[in-house]
Design a protein around this motif. Structure first.
Motif, PDB file in Angstrom:
ATOM      1  N   ILE A 221       6.717   4.096  -0.731  1.00  0.00           N
ATOM      2  CA  ILE A 221       6.987   4.352   0.681  1.00  0.00           C
ATOM      3  C   ILE A 221       5.875   5.235   1.235  1.00  0.00           C
ATOM      4  CG2 ILE A 221       8.532   5.488   2.325  1.00  0.00           C
ATOM      5  CD1 ILE A 221      10.852   4.858   0.491  1.00  0.00           C
ATOM      6  N   HIS A 222       5.364   4.872   2.406  1.00  0.00           N
ATOM      7  CA  HIS A 222       4.318   5.662   3.062  1.00  0.00           C
ATOM      8  C   HIS A 222       4.719   5.951   4.499  1.00  0.00           C
ATOM      9  CE1 HIS A 222       1.164   5.175  -0.083  1.00  0.00           C
ATOM     10  NE2 HIS A 222       1.884   4.087  -0.357  1.00  0.00           N
ATOM     11  N   ASP A 224       2.371   6.869   6.773  1.00  0.00           N
ATOM     12  CA  ASP A 224       1.270   6.552   7.684  1.00  0.00           C
ATOM     13  C   ASP A 224       0.543   5.300   7.205  1.00  0.00           C
ATOM     14  OD1 ASP A 224      -1.543   7.457   6.319  1.00  0.00           O
ATOM     15  OD2 ASP A 224       0.111   8.762   5.680  1.00  0.00           O
ATOM     16  N   ILE A 225      -0.136   4.653   8.136  1.00  0.00           N
ATOM     17  CA  ILE A 225      -0.744   3.355   7.885  1.00  0.00           C
ATOM     18  C   ILE A 225      -1.908   3.462   6.904  1.00  0.00           C
ATOM     19  CG2 ILE A 225      -2.003   1.450   8.971  1.00  0.00           C
ATOM     20  CD1 ILE A 225      -0.332   1.984  11.506  1.00  0.00           C
ATOM     21  N   ASP A 226      -2.768   4.473   7.081  1.00  0.00           N
ATOM     22  CA  ASP A 226      -3.962   4.574   6.238  1.00  0.00           C
ATOM     23  C   ASP A 226      -3.617   4.685   4.753  1.00  0.00           C
ATOM     24  OD1 ASP A 226      -5.752   4.363   8.320  1.00  0.00           O
ATOM     25  OD2 ASP A 226      -5.912   6.525   8.625  1.00  0.00           O
ATOM     26  N   SER A 227      -2.646   5.545   4.428  1.00  0.00           N
ATOM     27  CA  SER A 227      -2.316   5.713   3.004  1.00  0.00           C
ATOM     28  C   SER A 227      -1.708   4.433   2.438  1.00  0.00           C
ATOM     29  CB  SER A 227      -1.367   6.895   2.812  1.00  0.00           C
ATOM     30  OG  SER A 227      -0.112   6.648   3.432  1.00  0.00           O
ATOM     31  N   ALA A 228      -0.912   3.745   3.243  1.00  0.00           N
ATOM     32  CA  ALA A 228      -0.317   2.490   2.780  1.00  0.00           C
ATOM     33  C   ALA A 228      -1.391   1.440   2.540  1.00  0.00           C
ATOM     34  CB  ALA A 228       0.697   1.992   3.806  1.00  0.00           C
ATOM     35  N   MET A 229      -2.332   1.306   3.464  1.00  0.00           N
ATOM     36  CA  MET A 229      -3.370   0.290   3.323  1.00  0.00           C
ATOM     37  C   MET A 229      -4.318   0.621   2.171  1.00  0.00           C
ATOM     38  SD  MET A 229      -2.541  -2.013   5.413  1.00  0.00           S
ATOM     39  CE  MET A 229      -3.991  -3.075   5.313  1.00  0.00           C
ATOM     40  N   ASN A 230      -4.584   1.896   1.951  1.00  0.00           N
ATOM     41  CA  ASN A 230      -5.423   2.273   0.805  1.00  0.00           C
ATOM     42  C   ASN A 230      -4.756   1.898  -0.511  1.00  0.00           C
ATOM     43  OD1 ASN A 230      -7.501   3.314   2.346  1.00  0.00           O
ATOM     44  ND2 ASN A 230      -6.660   5.396   2.370  1.00  0.00           N
ATOM     45  N   SER A 231      -3.467   2.173  -0.603  1.00  0.00           N
ATOM     46  CA  SER A 231      -2.734   1.806  -1.820  1.00  0.00           C
ATOM     47  C   SER A 231      -2.716   0.296  -2.007  1.00  0.00           C
ATOM     48  CB  SER A 231      -1.301   2.352  -1.743  1.00  0.00           C
ATOM     49  OG  SER A 231      -0.575   1.977  -2.896  1.00  0.00           O
ATOM     50  N   LEU A 232      -2.517  -0.429  -0.896  1.00  0.00           N
ATOM     51  CA  LEU A 232      -2.501  -1.892  -0.969  1.00  0.00           C
ATOM     52  C   LEU A 232      -3.854  -2.423  -1.431  1.00  0.00           C
ATOM     53  CD1 LEU A 232      -1.057  -4.609  -0.383  1.00  0.00           C
ATOM     54  CD2 LEU A 232      -1.902  -4.437   1.965  1.00  0.00           C
ATOM     55  N   LYS A 233      -4.945  -1.904  -0.858  1.00  0.00           N
ATOM     56  CA  LYS A 233      -6.284  -2.362  -1.243  1.00  0.00           C
ATOM     57  C   LYS A 233      -6.541  -2.116  -2.729  1.00  0.00           C
ATOM     58  CE  LYS A 233      -8.361  -0.221   2.232  1.00  0.00           C
ATOM     59  NZ  LYS A 233      -9.429   0.299   3.134  1.00  0.00           N
ATOM     60  N   ASN A 234      -6.118  -0.966  -3.226  1.00  0.00           N
ATOM     61  CA  ASN A 234      -6.308  -0.665  -4.647  1.00  0.00           C
ATOM     62  C   ASN A 234      -5.550  -1.652  -5.524  1.00  0.00           C
ATOM     63  OD1 ASN A 234      -7.943   1.531  -4.085  1.00  0.00           O
ATOM     64  ND2 ASN A 234      -6.258   3.009  -4.122  1.00  0.00           N
ATOM     65  N   LEU A 240      -2.968  -6.104  -9.270  1.00  0.00           N
ATOM     66  CA  LEU A 240      -1.597  -5.678  -9.530  1.00  0.00           C
ATOM     67  C   LEU A 240      -0.652  -6.245  -8.469  1.00  0.00           C
ATOM     68  CD1 LEU A 240      -2.240  -1.904 -10.316  1.00  0.00           C
ATOM     69  CD2 LEU A 240      -2.003  -3.797 -11.949  1.00  0.00           C
ATOM     70  N   ALA A 241       0.577  -6.502  -8.848  1.00  0.00           N
ATOM     71  CA  ALA A 241       1.613  -6.920  -7.903  1.00  0.00           C
ATOM     72  C   ALA A 241       2.451  -5.696  -7.557  1.00  0.00           C
ATOM     73  CB  ALA A 241       2.486  -8.011  -8.515  1.00  0.00           C
ATOM     74  N   LYS A 242       2.328  -5.207  -6.337  1.00  0.00           N
ATOM     75  CA  LYS A 242       3.010  -3.984  -5.931  1.00  0.00           C
ATOM     76  C   LYS A 242       3.593  -4.171  -4.536  1.00  0.00           C
ATOM     77  CE  LYS A 242       1.270   0.021  -7.036  1.00  0.00           C
ATOM     78  NZ  LYS A 242       0.385   1.228  -7.086  1.00  0.00           N
ATOM     79  N   SER A 243       4.734  -3.535  -4.293  1.00  0.00           N
ATOM     80  CA  SER A 243       5.378  -3.601  -2.975  1.00  0.00           C
ATOM     81  C   SER A 243       5.308  -2.244  -2.291  1.00  0.00           C
ATOM     82  CB  SER A 243       6.831  -4.057  -3.107  1.00  0.00           C
ATOM     83  OG  SER A 243       7.570  -3.208  -3.954  1.00  0.00           O
ATOM     84  N   ILE A 244       4.908  -2.253  -1.019  1.00  0.00           N
ATOM     85  CA  ILE A 244       4.626  -1.033  -0.268  1.00  0.00           C
ATOM     86  C   ILE A 244       5.296  -1.122   1.095  1.00  0.00           C
ATOM     87  CG2 ILE A 244       2.764   0.291   0.834  1.00  0.00           C
ATOM     88  CD1 ILE A 244       0.941  -0.914  -1.434  1.00  0.00           C
ATOM     89  N   ALA A 245       5.892  -0.019   1.518  1.00  0.00           N
ATOM     90  CA  ALA A 245       6.540   0.024   2.831  1.00  0.00           C
ATOM     91  C   ALA A 245       5.941   1.132   3.673  1.00  0.00           C
ATOM     92  CB  ALA A 245       8.042   0.242   2.688  1.00  0.00           C
ATOM     93  N   ILE A 246       5.789   0.853   4.970  1.00  0.00           N
ATOM     94  CA  ILE A 246       5.396   1.851   5.960  1.00  0.00           C
ATOM     95  C   ILE A 246       6.623   2.172   6.802  1.00  0.00           C
ATOM     96  CG2 ILE A 246       3.848   2.404   7.873  1.00  0.00           C
ATOM     97  CD1 ILE A 246       2.044   0.096   6.902  1.00  0.00           C
ATOM     98  N   ILE A 247       6.924   3.437   6.984  1.00  0.00           N
ATOM     99  CA  ILE A 247       8.080   3.836   7.781  1.00  0.00           C
ATOM    100  C   ILE A 247       7.672   3.916   9.256  1.00  0.00           C
ATOM    101  CG2 ILE A 247       9.870   5.574   8.149  1.00  0.00           C
ATOM    102  CD1 ILE A 247       9.990   4.046   5.453  1.00  0.00           C
ATOM    103  N   GLY A 248       8.386   3.171  10.088  1.00  0.00           N
ATOM    104  CA  GLY A 248       8.096   3.168  11.514  1.00  0.00           C
ATOM    105  C   GLY A 248       8.651   1.931  12.172  1.00  0.00           C
ATOM    106  N   ASN A 249       8.448   1.832  13.477  1.00  0.00           N
ATOM    107  CA  ASN A 249       8.933   0.685  14.229  1.00  0.00           C
ATOM    108  C   ASN A 249       7.841  -0.380  14.294  1.00  0.00           C
ATOM    109  OD1 ASN A 249       9.648  -1.033  16.652  1.00  0.00           O
ATOM    110  ND2 ASN A 249      11.394   0.372  16.661  1.00  0.00           N
TER     111      ASN A 249
END
Length: 589
Positions: A221-222, A224-234, A240-249
């Motif tokens: 769970i992230h 903010d957008i930047d930290s989520a996208m950095n984790s996704l890019k890595n 790796l198969a990983k699931s990531i969520a950004i909190i927001g509308n």
């Protein structure tokens, strides 16, 4: 199997959120009643339900019982119900016990059903405020919800087929983008990861995302957008198969993502509760605390604001589609809602059933879910292994049962979802019954399915979208499914309005049957698990699908043999169907 029967002088009291009873001791007068009682409680287990204190299981306001007094009265009635009686439930309220017979269903449920001209949210809301009705969703009001797992395999099958069609099955280095991690959407992160892809999602309610994180359906769970996208890019670069969520509308975050050079999803969909704009979807600009308050004080304003947000949301999805990214509706009626607020091309986004799932429906394939009433996870392990042994040449079953036990955590009573076709559902049901009879499985097993099934739903924006003969809105098939399951001896049968897509948009039937190890159960299983998937073949054969007609024709040429019960159904219609251009009203409202 030996069972300790307990007939209390006073009924046992339960609290919503409390785990269902486990083990062999009954607090009812038979296993069919006991199964219904335990599954109702399991629907509202704090590990399973979104808001058990409000009797809400999932989907905005999908409830298991209408009110707390109704909840207690249902449990009391189930504890008193005789083995030759049937309990009638009207939109979450117990209304009668009637004399039937031992092979009749122990419970019949009807939820949210309104006469066509009045089948809309406004009329429903008036009735709900008066305490006359509740929204049953699909498996909430029919007591066969098993947590987010309930649609994991269906979602997995959808993503798997989409990757096959669009990327020749290559998932490594790709990701699915979606929104909404509630009771249904919570399955999407795990389903994507099980295909080998990554997942990026947006969730407005942090508590829901945390619930998915706790259950293992979500990895990160992230805020903010930047930290989520950095984790996704890595993750993508490392394969790796990983699931990531950004909190927001989504209305705030998706336009920002669209401007980024690193936002390139491979598949796009959505699983917000857009079918219920007042009580399901959270409008742009509302905090969670504010939306809960305003739903009570100003529901019409919430609805209007939500509709505007939905319009923006769908325009953003259309932009992704215009960029050439496969974008599809996952059955929450978001397109119809958007069209009401001026997004005239909302239906340029296609539905997931006609795009990816209908070929399975044509073969009578759909969700087969089973639950261990013992509460013992070892029973589930034994069942998983036995089913792998039963279907050694079914690559899809082998693939799924090798993945699911490793990644899907138990929520409430141990359960499994497994998509099986005509004939195979019966084989699986009879095997589970034999395992209960022999004692290999320590307690009876509940067998059921989602209402998202091959022959039990009329839903022109989801299960029956773009039928070959234009029969999208014909609800006779859903009614016949319910009637046939009642006649065949299902343990409980339900018929609902609106589940998944909202009032006015669907009618659907559910069934549950209990494998208690008895010969009587074996006979009921033969009838129910033959008829129920066969209904999908009948429905699609009648609509002109050649694969269904081929299967139906093969069965008609077989003799009726006592030892081959699943060759019994006979498709009778020889009528030619007009398969000309379809110019009906489903998308012109």
């Amino acid at each position: 199997m030996s069972t300790q029967n307990i007939f209390p002088s006073s009924t046992k009291i339960f609290t919503p959120g409390q785990p269902a009873p486990r083990g062999k001791s009954l607090i009812t007068k038979g296993w069919l009643q006991e199964a219904a009682l335990r599954m109702l409680l399991n629907n509202l287990d704090f590990e399973v339900a979104e808001k058990p204190e409000d009797l809400v299981v999932y989907g905005g306001r999908g409830k298991a019982a209408r009110s707390l007094p109704d909840f207690h009265n249902i449990l009391k009635a189930l504890q008193e119900l005789e083995n030759e009686e049937t309990l009638l439930i009207q939109s979450g309220s117990p209304v009668a016990r009637i004399k039937t017979w031992q092979n009749a269903p122990r419970v019949l449920l009807a939820n949210s059903n309104l006469v066509g001209n009045w089948a809309n949210w406004n009329h429903f809301d008036e009735l709900e405020k008066k305490g006359l009705m509740m929204y049953g969703q699909m498996t909430a009001g029919s007591w066969i919800y098993i947590g987010s797992q309930g649609i994991v395999q269906g979602t997995y099958e959808t993503f798997y087929e989409a990757f096959q069609q669009h990327y020749k099955g290559v998932t490594k280095g790709r990701y699915v983008f979606s929104t909404g991690l509630g009771g249904m959407g919570g399955a999407q992160p795990l389903a994507a990861v099980l295909t080998g892809a990554c997942f990026l999602g947006i969730e407005v309610d942090k508590k829901r995302a945390e619930m998915r994180l706790k259950s293992g359906y979500l990895d990160e769970i992230h805020n903010d957008i930047d930290s989520a996208m950095n984790s996704l890019k890595n993750s993508l670069s490392e394969g790796l198969a990983k699931s990531i969520a950004i909190i927001g509308n989504v209305a705030d975050i998706l336009p920002i993502l669209l401007e980024r050079n690193d936002f390139h999803p491979s598949l796009v969909t959505d699983q917000t509760s857009a079918h219920d704009p007042t009580y399901g979807y959270v409008p742009q600009g509302y905090s969670m605390e504010q939306v809960f308050q305003e739903r009570k004080l100003n529901p019409k304003k919430v609805e209007q604001d939500a509709m505007q947000s939905i319009g923006k949301h769908v325009r953003y999805l259309l932009e992704l589609k215009n960029r050439g990214i496969p974008t599809f509706d996952y059955g929450n009626n978001i397109r119809a809602m958007a069209k009401k607020v001026g997004v005239d091309n909302a239906f340029d986004i296609k539905g997931f059933v006609p795009e990816y799932i209908r070929p399975l429906f044509c073969k009578g394939k759909g969700p087969f879910r089973f639950v261990m009433l013992s509460g013992d996870s070892e029973d589930l392990k034994k069942a998983d292994q036995a089913l792998m042994n039963l279907f050694p040449h079914h690559n899809d079953i082998q693939r799924w049962l090798s993945l699911a036990p490793k990644r899907i955590s138990i929520q409430g009573l141990p359960a499994r979802i497994l998509w099986l076709g005509y004939g195979d559902r019966l084989k699986a049901g009879l095997l589970l019954n034999e395992m209960v009879k022999s004692g290999e499985i320590s307690c009876p097993v509940v067998i059921g399915r989602d209402h998202l099934d091959c022959g039990s739903v009329a839903s022109p924006y989801r299960e029956t979208e773009d039928m070959k003969d234009g029969s999208d809105a014909v609800a006779d098939w859903a009614l016949l499914n319910a009637f046939g399951n009642i006649s065949s001896g299902a343990s409980w049968v339900s018929f609902h309005h609106g589940g998944g897509v909202g009032m006015g948009y669907s009618l659907h039937a559910g069934m549950v049957i209990v494998a208690d190890g008895s010969q009587e159960a074996s006979e009921r299983l033969k009838r129910v698990l033959t008829f129920d998937p066969a209904m999908g073949i009948f429905r699609h054969a009648d609509a002109g699908y050649e694969s269904s007609r081929k299967i139906a024709g093969e069965q008609m040429n077989r003799s009726v043999e006592a030892d081959s019960p699943y060759f019994y159904p006979r498709y009778l219609s020889n009528a030619e169907v007009n398969h000309g251009s379809k110019d009906l009203v489903y998308k012109k409202e």
